[in-house]
Design a protein around this motif. Structure first.
Motif, PDB file in Angstrom:
ATOM      1  N   GLU A  98     -54.695 -25.345 -20.104  1.00  0.00           N
ATOM      2  CA  GLU A  98     -53.953 -24.115 -20.350  1.00  0.00           C
ATOM      3  C   GLU A  98     -53.462 -23.511 -19.031  1.00  0.00           C
ATOM      4  N   LEU A  99     -52.177 -23.319 -18.941  1.00  0.00           N
ATOM      5  CA  LEU A  99     -51.561 -22.670 -17.782  1.00  0.00           C
ATOM      6  C   LEU A  99     -51.055 -21.299 -18.221  1.00  0.00           C
ATOM      7  N   LYS A 100     -51.657 -20.245 -17.676  1.00  0.00           N
ATOM      8  CA  LYS A 100     -51.259 -18.883 -18.025  1.00  0.00           C
ATOM      9  C   LYS A 100     -50.546 -18.236 -16.853  1.00  0.00           C
ATOM     10  N   TYR A 101     -49.608 -17.329 -17.176  1.00  0.00           N
ATOM     11  CA  TYR A 101     -49.043 -16.522 -16.090  1.00  0.00           C
ATOM     12  C   TYR A 101     -49.058 -15.047 -16.467  1.00  0.00           C
ATOM     13  N   PHE A 102     -49.337 -14.239 -15.441  1.00  0.00           N
ATOM     14  CA  PHE A 102     -49.520 -12.801 -15.595  1.00  0.00           C
ATOM     15  C   PHE A 102     -48.491 -12.064 -14.735  1.00  0.00           C
ATOM     16  N   LYS A 103     -48.299 -10.772 -15.025  1.00  0.00           N
ATOM     17  CA  LYS A 103     -47.389  -9.968 -14.225  1.00  0.00           C
ATOM     18  C   LYS A 103     -47.825  -9.954 -12.770  1.00  0.00           C
ATOM     19  N   ASP A 104     -49.132  -9.794 -12.535  1.00  0.00           N
ATOM     20  CA  ASP A 104     -49.694  -9.876 -11.189  1.00  0.00           C
ATOM     21  C   ASP A 104     -51.175 -10.226 -11.309  1.00  0.00           C
ATOM     22  N   GLN A 105     -51.857 -10.282 -10.174  1.00  0.00           N
ATOM     23  CA  GLN A 105     -53.246 -10.722 -10.167  1.00  0.00           C
ATOM     24  C   GLN A 105     -54.185  -9.735 -10.856  1.00  0.00           C
ATOM     25  N   THR A 106     -53.784  -8.472 -10.948  1.00  0.00           N
ATOM     26  CA  THR A 106     -54.656  -7.462 -11.545  1.00  0.00           C
ATOM     27  C   THR A 106     -54.510  -7.375 -13.063  1.00  0.00           C
ATOM     28  N   ALA A 107     -53.467  -7.983 -13.612  1.00  0.00           N
ATOM     29  CA  ALA A 107     -53.226  -7.911 -15.057  1.00  0.00           C
ATOM     30  C   ALA A 107     -54.312  -8.674 -15.821  1.00  0.00           C
ATOM     31  N   GLU A 153     -54.014  -9.259 -19.354  1.00  0.00           N
ATOM     32  CA  GLU A 153     -53.409 -10.014 -20.448  1.00  0.00           C
ATOM     33  C   GLU A 153     -52.256 -10.863 -19.930  1.00  0.00           C
ATOM     34  N   PRO A 154     -52.230 -12.142 -20.247  1.00  0.00           N
ATOM     35  CA  PRO A 154     -51.146 -13.000 -19.763  1.00  0.00           C
ATOM     36  C   PRO A 154     -49.826 -12.712 -20.461  1.00  0.00           C
ATOM     37  N   ILE A 155     -48.752 -12.934 -19.761  1.00  0.00           N
ATOM     38  CA  ILE A 155     -47.430 -12.853 -20.383  1.00  0.00           C
ATOM     39  C   ILE A 155     -47.270 -14.016 -21.361  1.00  0.00           C
ATOM     40  N   ARG A 156     -47.756 -15.175 -20.934  1.00  0.00           N
ATOM     41  CA  ARG A 156     -47.687 -16.352 -21.803  1.00  0.00           C
ATOM     42  C   ARG A 156     -48.746 -17.364 -21.381  1.00  0.00           C
ATOM     43  N   ALA A 157     -49.195 -18.140 -22.347  1.00  0.00           N
ATOM     44  CA  ALA A 157     -50.125 -19.240 -22.088  1.00  0.00           C
ATOM     45  C   ALA A 157     -49.446 -20.538 -22.524  1.00  0.00           C
ATOM     46  N   LEU A 158     -49.321 -21.471 -21.605  1.00  0.00           N
ATOM     47  CA  LEU A 158     -48.663 -22.741 -21.891  1.00  0.00           C
ATOM     48  C   LEU A 158     -49.704 -23.816 -22.174  1.00  0.00           C
ATOM     49  N   ASP A 159     -49.529 -24.518 -23.280  1.00  0.00           N
ATOM     50  CA  ASP A 159     -50.430 -25.595 -23.664  1.00  0.00           C
ATOM     51  C   ASP A 159     -49.924 -26.897 -23.029  1.00  0.00           C
ATOM     52  N   LEU A 160     -50.681 -27.398 -22.039  1.00  0.00           N
ATOM     53  CA  LEU A 160     -50.225 -28.572 -21.298  1.00  0.00           C
ATOM     54  C   LEU A 160     -50.271 -29.855 -22.117  1.00  0.00           C
ATOM     55  N   THR A 161     -50.930 -29.825 -23.261  1.00  0.00           N
ATOM     56  CA  THR A 161     -50.906 -31.010 -24.111  1.00  0.00           C
ATOM     57  C   THR A 161     -49.515 -31.228 -24.695  1.00  0.00           C
ATOM     58  N   GLU A 162     -48.664 -30.200 -24.615  1.00  0.00           N
ATOM     59  CA  GLU A 162     -47.297 -30.317 -25.116  1.00  0.00           C
ATOM     60  C   GLU A 162     -46.308 -30.633 -23.994  1.00  0.00           C
ATOM     61  N   CYS A 163     -46.798 -30.672 -22.748  1.00  0.00           N
ATOM     62  CA  CYS A 163     -45.925 -30.914 -21.593  1.00  0.00           C
ATOM     63  C   CYS A 163     -45.730 -32.416 -21.413  1.00  0.00           C
ATOM     64  N   SER A 164     -44.485 -32.823 -21.207  1.00  0.00           N
ATOM     65  CA  SER A 164     -44.187 -34.255 -21.080  1.00  0.00           C
ATOM     66  C   SER A 164     -43.978 -34.707 -19.641  1.00  0.00           C
ATOM     67  N   ALA A 165     -43.705 -33.760 -18.722  1.00  0.00           N
ATOM     68  CA  ALA A 165     -43.459 -34.166 -17.333  1.00  0.00           C
ATOM     69  C   ALA A 165     -43.598 -32.978 -16.385  1.00  0.00           C
ATOM     70  N   VAL A 166     -44.044 -33.285 -15.155  1.00  0.00           N
ATOM     71  CA  VAL A 166     -44.113 -32.308 -14.067  1.00  0.00           C
ATOM     72  C   VAL A 166     -43.519 -32.989 -12.845  1.00  0.00           C
ATOM     73  N   GLN A 167     -42.538 -32.352 -12.208  1.00  0.00           N
ATOM     74  CA  GLN A 167     -41.877 -33.011 -11.085  1.00  0.00           C
ATOM     75  C   GLN A 167     -41.194 -32.002 -10.177  1.00  0.00           C
ATOM     76  N   PHE A 168     -40.950 -32.445  -8.933  1.00  0.00           N
ATOM     77  CA  PHE A 168     -40.168 -31.620  -8.025  1.00  0.00           C
ATOM     78  C   PHE A 168     -38.772 -31.429  -8.603  1.00  0.00           C
ATOM     79  N   ASP A 169     -38.174 -30.291  -8.337  1.00  0.00           N
ATOM     80  CA  ASP A 169     -36.835 -30.008  -8.853  1.00  0.00           C
ATOM     81  C   ASP A 169     -35.930 -29.577  -7.708  1.00  0.00           C
TER      82      ASP A 169
END
Length: 239
Positions: free
Chosen positions: A158-167, A169-185
């Motif tokens: 699970e990859l979550k992102y928040f408004k800042d470090q003190t928040a 509740e996450p803005i969104r939680a990404l389920d990496l089991t649904e991710c097909s690729a990670v690469q430089f862009d």
């Protein structure tokens, strides 16, 4: 029980997750070419001891052995190793190399579950999480393509992102089991960018440095490899 290029951190995680008091393994030291490290679990910590390879023998403290088997037999049968805290440690349980190493993170626990009959959930609360990372990244918006700094945390799949470090509740939680690729862009005008490809959206993220971007990419790819390996293991176990 020889694990070649296993890192210090990974050795500690393996022994604490799957080992017991007296479990040990040998690995190459990253300090010098002629050094090995003996990692031994004593109660709830792991101690590391240098072994020097002279070319013809192995030196451990004031002792010298013609081969590693002789060294292990010596310390398994009589003397104890003293740590800097005064704790005495004996080599009891070699940690076999055939057990999956954390080049794919979560599979360590899967192997333990298979060998002990325990479920993975039984092991997780007491096992340190190898596959974690957190830090600030700059993220591109979905609709308005502006860039905002967000605090990211990675735990298991699970990859979550928040408004800042003190928040809290996450803005969104990404389920990496649904991710097909990670690469430089390199399609963005910013540097140190990489992307995560999901079925309905590609997320574009930028790190402050190339090293930091590379670290995120490596650990995220590790997650994808882990997911694939675990699924293949499950398939192979089917009757």
């Amino acid at each position: 029980w020889y694990h070649d290029n296993l890192t210090r951190h990974a050795a500690e995680a393996l022994l604490l997750s799957n080992g017991q008091d007296g479990s040990y393994l040998l690995r190459k030291s990253n300090e010098r070419e002629d050094l090995y490290s003996l990692s031994v679990r004593g109660k709830d910590s792991v101690k590391h001891f240098h072994i020097e390879h002279t070319g013809t023998s192995f030196k451990f403290g004031f002792n010298e052995f013609s081969n590693l088997k002789e060294l292990v037999m010596h310390f398994a049968n009589q003397p104890l190793i003293g740590s800097e805290t005064g704790t005495l440690i004996v080599l009891k349980h070699p940690y076999p190399q055939k057990v999956e190493e954390p080049s794919i993170y979560e599979s360590v626990r899967v192997h333990t579950a298979m060998q002990t009959g325990k479920t993975e959930s039984d092991l997780v609360p007491n096992a340190p999480s190898l596959g974690t990372k957190e830090g600030y990244l700059i993220k591109q918006g979905k609709i308005v393509k502006n860039w905002k700094t967000r605090w990211f945390t990675l735990h298991r799949n699970e990859l979550k992102y928040f408004k800042d470090q003190t928040a809290t509740e996450p803005i969104r939680a990404l389920d990496l089991t649904e991710c097909s690729a990670v690469q430089f862009d390199y399609s963005q005008e910013r540097v140190n960018c990489f992307c995560l490809v999901f079925p309905l959206r590609t997320y574009y993220l930028c790190a402050k440095t190339g090293i930091e971007a590379d670290e995120w990419i490596k650990i995220l790819r590790w997650k994808l490899v882990s997911r694939w390996a675990t699924s293949q293991m499950a398939i192979s176990l089917k009757p």
